[in-house]
Design a protein around this motif. Structure first.
Motif, PDB file in Angstrom:
ATOM      1  N   PRO A  61      -0.795  10.491   8.204  1.00  0.00           N
ATOM      2  CA  PRO A  61      -1.730   9.481   7.692  1.00  0.00           C
ATOM      3  C   PRO A  61      -2.514   8.793   8.808  1.00  0.00           C
ATOM      4  O   PRO A  61      -2.087   8.766   9.964  1.00  0.00           O
ATOM      5  CB  PRO A  61      -0.822   8.490   6.961  1.00  0.00           C
ATOM      6  N   ASP A  62      -3.666   8.250   8.458  1.00  0.00           N
ATOM      7  CA  ASP A  62      -4.460   7.477   9.400  1.00  0.00           C
ATOM      8  C   ASP A  62      -3.689   6.207   9.779  1.00  0.00           C
ATOM      9  O   ASP A  62      -3.018   5.598   8.940  1.00  0.00           O
ATOM     10  CB  ASP A  62      -5.800   7.100   8.776  1.00  0.00           C
ATOM     11  N   LEU A  63      -3.798   5.799  11.043  1.00  0.00           N
ATOM     12  CA  LEU A  63      -3.023   4.652  11.534  1.00  0.00           C
ATOM     13  C   LEU A  63      -3.887   3.445  11.885  1.00  0.00           C
ATOM     14  O   LEU A  63      -3.397   2.486  12.476  1.00  0.00           O
ATOM     15  CB  LEU A  63      -2.215   5.073  12.771  1.00  0.00           C
ATOM     16  N   ALA A  64      -5.147   3.486  11.511  1.00  0.00           N
ATOM     17  CA  ALA A  64      -6.064   2.417  11.921  1.00  0.00           C
ATOM     18  C   ALA A  64      -5.606   1.032  11.486  1.00  0.00           C
ATOM     19  O   ALA A  64      -5.891   0.043  12.158  1.00  0.00           O
ATOM     20  CB  ALA A  64      -7.471   2.690  11.381  1.00  0.00           C
ATOM     21  N   ARG A  65      -4.883   0.937  10.365  1.00  0.00           N
ATOM     22  CA  ARG A  65      -4.445  -0.361   9.861  1.00  0.00           C
ATOM     23  C   ARG A  65      -2.934  -0.398   9.623  1.00  0.00           C
ATOM     24  O   ARG A  65      -2.445  -1.111   8.746  1.00  0.00           O
ATOM     25  CB  ARG A  65      -5.189  -0.709   8.571  1.00  0.00           C
ATOM     26  N   VAL A  66      -2.189   0.341  10.424  1.00  0.00           N
ATOM     27  CA  VAL A  66      -0.742   0.394  10.216  1.00  0.00           C
ATOM     28  C   VAL A  66      -0.044  -0.852  10.759  1.00  0.00           C
ATOM     29  O   VAL A  66       1.105  -1.126  10.395  1.00  0.00           O
ATOM     30  CB  VAL A  66      -0.149   1.667  10.876  1.00  0.00           C
ATOM     31  N   GLY A  67      -0.717  -1.632  11.596  1.00  0.00           N
ATOM     32  CA  GLY A  67      -0.096  -2.827  12.170  1.00  0.00           C
ATOM     33  C   GLY A  67       0.403  -3.792  11.110  1.00  0.00           C
ATOM     34  O   GLY A  67      -0.349  -4.214  10.241  1.00  0.00           O
ATOM     35  N   GLY A  68       1.683  -4.135  11.169  1.00  0.00           N
ATOM     36  CA  GLY A  68       2.273  -5.072  10.214  1.00  0.00           C
ATOM     37  C   GLY A  68       2.657  -4.472   8.883  1.00  0.00           C
ATOM     38  O   GLY A  68       3.241  -5.151   8.039  1.00  0.00           O
ATOM     39  N   LYS A  69       2.348  -3.210   8.656  1.00  0.00           N
ATOM     40  CA  LYS A  69       2.660  -2.579   7.368  1.00  0.00           C
ATOM     41  C   LYS A  69       4.148  -2.295   7.243  1.00  0.00           C
ATOM     42  O   LYS A  69       4.717  -2.377   6.147  1.00  0.00           O
ATOM     43  CB  LYS A  69       1.854  -1.280   7.220  1.00  0.00           C
ATOM     44  N   TYR A  70       4.781  -1.937   8.353  1.00  0.00           N
ATOM     45  CA  TYR A  70       6.210  -1.649   8.368  1.00  0.00           C
ATOM     46  C   TYR A  70       6.885  -2.525   9.415  1.00  0.00           C
ATOM     47  O   TYR A  70       6.241  -3.042  10.327  1.00  0.00           O
ATOM     48  CB  TYR A  70       6.472  -0.172   8.701  1.00  0.00           C
ATOM     49  N   SER A  71       8.197  -2.645   9.317  1.00  0.00           N
ATOM     50  CA  SER A  71       8.948  -3.439  10.296  1.00  0.00           C
ATOM     51  C   SER A  71       9.115  -2.665  11.592  1.00  0.00           C
ATOM     52  O   SER A  71       8.929  -1.445  11.645  1.00  0.00           O
ATOM     53  CB  SER A  71      10.329  -3.783   9.730  1.00  0.00           C
ATOM     54  N   ASP A  72       9.501  -3.381  12.641  1.00  0.00           N
ATOM     55  CA  ASP A  72       9.789  -2.723  13.918  1.00  0.00           C
ATOM     56  C   ASP A  72      10.924  -1.713  13.754  1.00  0.00           C
ATOM     57  O   ASP A  72      10.877  -0.616  14.326  1.00  0.00           O
ATOM     58  CB  ASP A  72      10.191  -3.758  14.972  1.00  0.00           C
ATOM     59  N   ALA A  73      11.937  -2.100  12.994  1.00  0.00           N
ATOM     60  CA  ALA A  73      13.090  -1.216  12.785  1.00  0.00           C
ATOM     61  C   ALA A  73      12.656   0.075  12.093  1.00  0.00           C
ATOM     62  O   ALA A  73      13.159   1.164  12.407  1.00  0.00           O
ATOM     63  CB  ALA A  73      14.162  -1.928  11.974  1.00  0.00           C
ATOM     64  N   TRP A  74      11.716  -0.035  11.139  1.00  0.00           N
ATOM     65  CA  TRP A  74      11.226   1.163  10.449  1.00  0.00           C
ATOM     66  C   TRP A  74      10.538   2.088  11.447  1.00  0.00           C
ATOM     67  O   TRP A  74      10.781   3.299  11.456  1.00  0.00           O
ATOM     68  CB  TRP A  74      10.253   0.769   9.343  1.00  0.00           C
ATOM     69  N   HIS A  75       9.683   1.529  12.281  1.00  0.00           N
ATOM     70  CA  HIS A  75       8.968   2.353  13.260  1.00  0.00           C
ATOM     71  C   HIS A  75       9.945   3.029  14.228  1.00  0.00           C
ATOM     72  O   HIS A  75       9.792   4.216  14.544  1.00  0.00           O
ATOM     73  CB  HIS A  75       7.980   1.502  14.047  1.00  0.00           C
ATOM     74  N   ALA A  76      10.928   2.275  14.713  1.00  0.00           N
ATOM     75  CA  ALA A  76      11.893   2.844  15.651  1.00  0.00           C
ATOM     76  C   ALA A  76      12.674   3.978  14.995  1.00  0.00           C
ATOM     77  O   ALA A  76      12.861   5.054  15.591  1.00  0.00           O
ATOM     78  CB  ALA A  76      12.843   1.759  16.158  1.00  0.00           C
ATOM     79  N   ALA A  77      13.119   3.772  13.752  1.00  0.00           N
ATOM     80  CA  ALA A  77      13.863   4.812  13.039  1.00  0.00           C
ATOM     81  C   ALA A  77      12.978   6.025  12.772  1.00  0.00           C
ATOM     82  O   ALA A  77      13.416   7.176  12.889  1.00  0.00           O
ATOM     83  CB  ALA A  77      14.413   4.250  11.724  1.00  0.00           C
ATOM     84  N   HIS A  78      11.728   5.767  12.428  1.00  0.00           N
ATOM     85  CA  HIS A  78      10.786   6.846  12.136  1.00  0.00           C
ATOM     86  C   HIS A  78      10.514   7.695  13.366  1.00  0.00           C
ATOM     87  O   HIS A  78      10.417   8.927  13.290  1.00  0.00           O
ATOM     88  CB  HIS A  78       9.489   6.240  11.607  1.00  0.00           C
ATOM     89  N   LEU A  79      10.412   7.059  14.520  1.00  0.00           N
ATOM     90  CA  LEU A  79      10.155   7.792  15.756  1.00  0.00           C
ATOM     91  C   LEU A  79      11.402   8.566  16.218  1.00  0.00           C
ATOM     92  O   LEU A  79      11.290   9.659  16.765  1.00  0.00           O
ATOM     93  CB  LEU A  79       9.688   6.833  16.852  1.00  0.00           C
ATOM     94  N   LYS A  80      12.583   8.002  15.978  1.00  0.00           N
ATOM     95  CA  LYS A  80      13.820   8.694  16.369  1.00  0.00           C
ATOM     96  C   LYS A  80      14.032   9.943  15.515  1.00  0.00           C
ATOM     97  O   LYS A  80      14.360  11.008  16.024  1.00  0.00           O
ATOM     98  CB  LYS A  80      15.018   7.756  16.223  1.00  0.00           C
TER      99      LYS A  80
END
Length: 249
Positions: A108-127
């Motif tokens: 998906p496009d990430l132009a407005r992803v800021g604040g959409k998910y929590s930090d924990a979600w991003h960390a888990a998603h990247l792992k």
């Protein structure tokens, strides 16, 4: 038509002149709009620069090839605006070198992803992306959590950005390493300095969940959390001709 091409290709001087003419037309089409760039790029008085942590997170985003699957440009098409939010404005990328616009959408496009998910979600998603998005085809980036963030070159990174027009001041450049640490460690004395230099709205927290270590995961999550949030220009009400006329009396 074929006869014309044969004659042209056998006439070296004519062929060269034809190439120059076509190139000139193409160059004019691309260069002419730059003369009115000040009229076409929107104003955003609230625009802020990337913090050192966010800037290095952007560099990691590029290093890992994330831009090859995720664009950062919402087009004016109705389905894109309804899915991702307001279409992208040129001013939102004025401090991006290079810009990461495009239409490649493996993810998906990430132009407005800021604040959409929590930090924990991003960390888990990247792992491991499958932990949060079972159908994801994105590769794992778990090593970002293991890699300590290199900060000894942050001042040079900011200085290079200033050379191409990003308004980093001397204090920002001199304190880049300390500010990166302070942004990811809210309990440190350095965190207050980050707010003073980059604004009260700056995200200051342990992005990877561990305030004891500064990692590449901290940096890339900090970057993702400001995408689309460096300015509110795209969310400002659109001024119409009728409204402008009415306002002017």
């Amino acid at each position: 038509m074929g006869g014309f091409h044969r004659k042209l290709e056998r006439n070296a001087i004519g062929f060269v002149l034809a190439i120059i003419g076509v190139s000139a037309i193409g160059g004019l089409v691309e260069i002419a709009p730059l003369f009115t760039i000040n009229e076409t790029v929107e104003e955003a008085p609230d625009m802020r620069v990337y913090t050192p942590l966010e800037l290095v997170g952007r560099d990691i985003f590029i290093r890992e090839g994330c831009y090859a699957c995720h664009s950062q440009m919402i087009r004016t098409l109705r389905d894109e605006v309804e899915r991702y939010g307001p279409y992208s404005l040129a001013v939102e990328s004025q401090y991006d070198h290079p810009m990461l616009w495009g239409s490649k959408r493996t993810g998906p496009d990430l132009a407005r992803v800021g604040g959409k998910y929590s930090d924990a979600w991003h960390a888990a998603h990247l792992k491991n992306p499958r932990d949060v998005v079972p159908e994801s085809v994105m590769p794992r980036y778990g090593w970002l959590q293991e890699n300590n963030l290199r900060t000894n070159d942050l001042s040079r990174r900011l200085k290079a950005q200033r050379a191409v027009g990003v308004p980093y001041d001397d204090a920002m450049i001199a304190n880049a390493a300390a500010d990166a640490y302070g942004q990811a460690n809210p309990d440190s004395a350095a965190s207050n300095d980050v707010r003073d230099r980059y604004g009260a709205a700056t995200n200051i927290r342990a992005f990877d969940g561990d305030a004891e270590r500064l990692t590449e995961m901290d940096a890339i999550v900090a970057y993702l959390q400001v995408l689309g949030r460096l300015t509110d220009a795209a969310h400002a009400p659109v001024k119409t001709a009728d409204a402008s006329t009415a306002a002017g009396g």
